[in-house]
Scaffold this motif. Structure first.
Motif, PDB file in Angstrom:
ATOM      1  N   PRO A 149      10.318 -16.578  18.709  1.00 53.98           N
ATOM      2  CA  PRO A 149       9.541 -16.469  19.941  1.00 53.98           C
ATOM      3  C   PRO A 149       9.845 -15.147  20.654  1.00 53.98           C
ATOM      4  O   PRO A 149      10.970 -14.632  20.578  1.00 53.98           O
ATOM      5  CB  PRO A 149      10.016 -17.658  20.781  1.00 53.98           C
ATOM      6  CG  PRO A 149      11.327 -18.058  20.201  1.00 53.98           C
ATOM      7  CD  PRO A 149      11.368 -17.604  18.772  1.00 53.98           C
ATOM      8  N   THR A 178      12.715 -10.073  21.960  1.00 51.52           N
ATOM      9  CA  THR A 178      12.963 -11.307  21.215  1.00 51.52           C
ATOM     10  C   THR A 178      14.428 -11.355  20.823  1.00 51.52           C
ATOM     11  O   THR A 178      15.036 -10.288  20.690  1.00 51.52           O
ATOM     12  CB  THR A 178      12.064 -11.363  19.963  1.00 51.52           C
ATOM     13  OG1 THR A 178      12.224 -12.630  19.317  1.00 51.52           O
ATOM     14  CG2 THR A 178      12.418 -10.289  18.946  1.00 51.52           C
ATOM     15  N   VAL A 231       5.356 -17.465  26.725  1.00 50.41           N
ATOM     16  CA  VAL A 231       6.000 -17.300  25.415  1.00 50.41           C
ATOM     17  C   VAL A 231       4.926 -16.931  24.410  1.00 50.41           C
ATOM     18  O   VAL A 231       3.848 -17.516  24.428  1.00 50.41           O
ATOM     19  CB  VAL A 231       6.600 -18.633  24.916  1.00 50.41           C
ATOM     20  CG1 VAL A 231       7.375 -18.431  23.639  1.00 50.41           C
ATOM     21  CG2 VAL A 231       7.432 -19.310  25.963  1.00 50.41           C
ATOM     22  N   GLN A 283       8.531 -12.441  24.216  1.00 50.80           N
ATOM     23  CA  GLN A 283       7.793 -12.366  25.487  1.00 50.80           C
ATOM     24  C   GLN A 283       7.219 -10.968  25.671  1.00 50.80           C
ATOM     25  O   GLN A 283       7.908  -9.961  25.519  1.00 50.80           O
ATOM     26  CB  GLN A 283       8.696 -12.718  26.672  1.00 50.80           C
ATOM     27  CG  GLN A 283       7.877 -12.936  27.946  1.00 50.80           C
ATOM     28  CD  GLN A 283       8.721 -13.367  29.131  1.00 50.80           C
ATOM     29  OE1 GLN A 283       9.734 -12.737  29.424  1.00 50.80           O
ATOM     30  NE2 GLN A 283       8.308 -14.430  29.811  1.00 50.80           N
ATOM     31  N   LEU A 310      14.327 -15.404  22.834  1.00 54.44           N
ATOM     32  CA  LEU A 310      14.275 -15.786  24.246  1.00 54.44           C
ATOM     33  C   LEU A 310      15.353 -16.838  24.532  1.00 54.44           C
ATOM     34  O   LEU A 310      15.156 -18.030  24.265  1.00 54.44           O
ATOM     35  CB  LEU A 310      12.889 -16.354  24.583  1.00 54.44           C
ATOM     36  CG  LEU A 310      11.678 -15.535  24.142  1.00 54.44           C
ATOM     37  CD1 LEU A 310      10.384 -16.240  24.549  1.00 54.44           C
ATOM     38  CD2 LEU A 310      11.721 -14.122  24.700  1.00 54.44           C
ATOM     39  N   THR A 342      11.175 -23.797  19.785  1.00 51.78           N
ATOM     40  CA  THR A 342      10.239 -23.330  18.751  1.00 51.78           C
ATOM     41  C   THR A 342       9.603 -24.518  18.034  1.00 51.78           C
ATOM     42  O   THR A 342       8.378 -24.559  17.833  1.00 51.78           O
ATOM     43  CB  THR A 342      10.964 -22.398  17.749  1.00 51.78           C
ATOM     44  OG1 THR A 342      11.419 -21.244  18.478  1.00 51.78           O
ATOM     45  CG2 THR A 342      10.055 -21.956  16.626  1.00 51.78           C
ATOM     46  N   LEU A 388      14.690 -20.172  26.739  1.00 52.27           N
ATOM     47  CA  LEU A 388      13.915 -21.344  26.304  1.00 52.27           C
ATOM     48  C   LEU A 388      14.833 -22.543  26.102  1.00 52.27           C
ATOM     49  O   LEU A 388      16.003 -22.377  25.735  1.00 52.27           O
ATOM     50  CB  LEU A 388      13.213 -21.038  24.975  1.00 52.27           C
ATOM     51  CG  LEU A 388      11.935 -20.211  25.049  1.00 52.27           C
ATOM     52  CD1 LEU A 388      11.458 -19.884  23.646  1.00 52.27           C
ATOM     53  CD2 LEU A 388      10.848 -20.948  25.818  1.00 52.27           C
TER      54      LEU A 388
END
Ligand code: GLY
Length: 427
Positions: free
Chosen positions: A208, A231, A192, A210, A233, A241, A236
């Motif tokens: 966040p 973005t 991340v 990738q 994600l 965050t 997660l």
């Protein structure tokens, strides 16, 4: 607000484009900029090297900048932000002392240790170390070796390999260049990138994202600066965050304050989310490239005020950032032979080249006839947005198909694992 952005890549074009949409920004300048940035800002290729503090202060004085935003790591590590601040400018970017979080991996490890944040175990080897000591440390790591140049290496400093000979070769190459080298344990789990605005102890996270660091599909080929990003994600866990901020970023921000070198600017957390939770892979002292491109395309809060507030110690007055409820994907068009020896000079043609919602420029310039040509390894960042990640992917690859640069290549699988539900946090 007259604003100067220092840098010339896709990240800087994303910053310029976001600033161009902020009504508070009435004049935009870039040093040196690129062919895409030149459509939205006055470019200053004549100003001199961007890591030359005198050159950057002279330019900021000439244009009477009210905000200077430093994009890449080299000017930060070499102290350009300090020189600009001393000359009285509002600067978005950490001091050289704080930018050591990126400039020295060994320093960053010490800060993480003192701050008590989770990261890989590491050993440092210095030039002059004996052959036997190198072999003994290689014995202790693996079966995947993570070998890092301590200093800045333009994206070429880290080798992650299952082959001991390749690990040893990188150790030798870094030591031969006179730099310390770190061996680290391999952190399992999906990666991340979380970018945080940091002003002393105040931390405001962005979305966040990738990155995809390998050159070719299926995460094969050499490491690059990044071949594409997406973005937000969805894979997660809930509250991820805030967990990343609370567990990994805020303790480091506090530790920098405690040491008398408070951080001011963008702190880039690269984390791996393993079975025991997230752990730090790296910190960088600037926006990441290419993650910044999709992230800023979804930002609704005017960027200029946010960066100015950070630069002037007022970030705590800014509330949480406002985001479009969409997905964004960026695919990098790389020149032939990138990252080893990219072929420059090829003409770029196609649709969308003048529309920053479709294409953000990275390594581009104009030749004597005014043709748009490739002048770097990563040439273009193609953009796609959508209500779903699938739609954003469809749009980005439709836009990729509209562009031509002989010999260039893209990855065809940016965000694919996320779309197909293949990203899993280990248990
Ligand atoms: N996306 C990787 C970097 O900016 O360092």
């Amino acid at each position: 607000m007259r604003t100067l952005v220092i840098g010339s890549g896709g990240r800087e074009h994303a910053l310029i484009n976001a600033l161009a949409h902020d009504p508070a920004i009435d004049e935009l300048h870039a040093a040196p900029g690129n062919a895409g940035i030149a459509r939205q800002a006055t470019c200053h290729p004549e100003a001199g090297p961007i890591d030359n503090a005198v050159a950057m202060v002279t330019l900021a004085e000439e244009i009477q900048a009210e905000l200077v935003v430093i994009g890449p790591e080299a000017p930060l590590v070499s102290g350009v932000s300090d020189a600009l601040r001393e000359a009285g400018f509002a600067v978005f970017g950490p001091s050289a002392a704080a930018a050591r979080l990126e400039g020295s991996k060994a320093f960053a490890k010490q800060i993480m240790k003192d701050a008590g944040v989770a990261t890989a175990t590491a050993d440092e080897l210095n030039p002059g170390v004996s052959d036997a000591e190198i072999e003994e440390i290689l014995d202790r790591y693996g079966p995947i070796w993570v070998v890092k140049d301590d200093g800045l290496a333009g994206g070429k400093g880290v080798v992650v390999t299952p082959e001991r000979t390749a690990a040893r070769a990188h150790v030798d190459a870094v030591l031969a260049a006179g730099n310390p080298v770190l061996l680290e344990t391999f952190l399992d789990g999906p990666e991340v990138s979380l970018f945080c605005l940091v002003d002393g102890e105040t931390v405001v996270p962005l979305l966040p994202a990738q990155d995809h660091k390998r050159a070719y599909d299926h995460d094969e080929g050499p490491n690059t600066g990044g071949m594409g990003a997406y973005t937000p994600l969805d894979w997660l866990p809930e509250g991820a965050t805030q967990t990343l901020v609370d567990d990994l970023v805020a303790p480091v921000a506090r530790e920098m304050v405690r040491r008398g070198t408070p951080y001011s600017g963008l702190l880039y957390l690269g984390a791996a989310w393993g079975a025991k939770g997230p752990a730090v892979v790296e910190f960088n002292a600037r926006f990441g490239d290419p993650e910044t491109q999709p992230i800023l395309s979804l930002l609704k809060t005017p960027l200029g005020e946010v960066l100015h507030a950070t630069a002037t110690g007022r970030l705590s007055e800014i509330g949480p950032l406002d985001w479009a409820d969409e997905y964004a994907v960026t695919v990098v068009v790389a020149a032939k032979n990138y990252p080893i020896s990219p072929v420059k000079g090829g003409e770029i043609t196609g649709e969308g080249l003048d529309d920053p919602a479709v294409v953000l420029h990275a390594g581009t310039s104009r030749d004597a006839e005014g043709r748009l040509i490739a002048s770097g390894g990563r040439v273009l960042n193609i953009m796609g947005r959508g209500k779903t990640l699938v739609q954003a992917c469809e749009e980005v690859y439709r836009n990729v198909d509209k562009l031509q640069l002989e010999g260039s290549f893209t990855r065809s699988d940016i965000a694919r694992k996320a779309v197909e539900g293949e990203i899993r946090i280990p248990e």
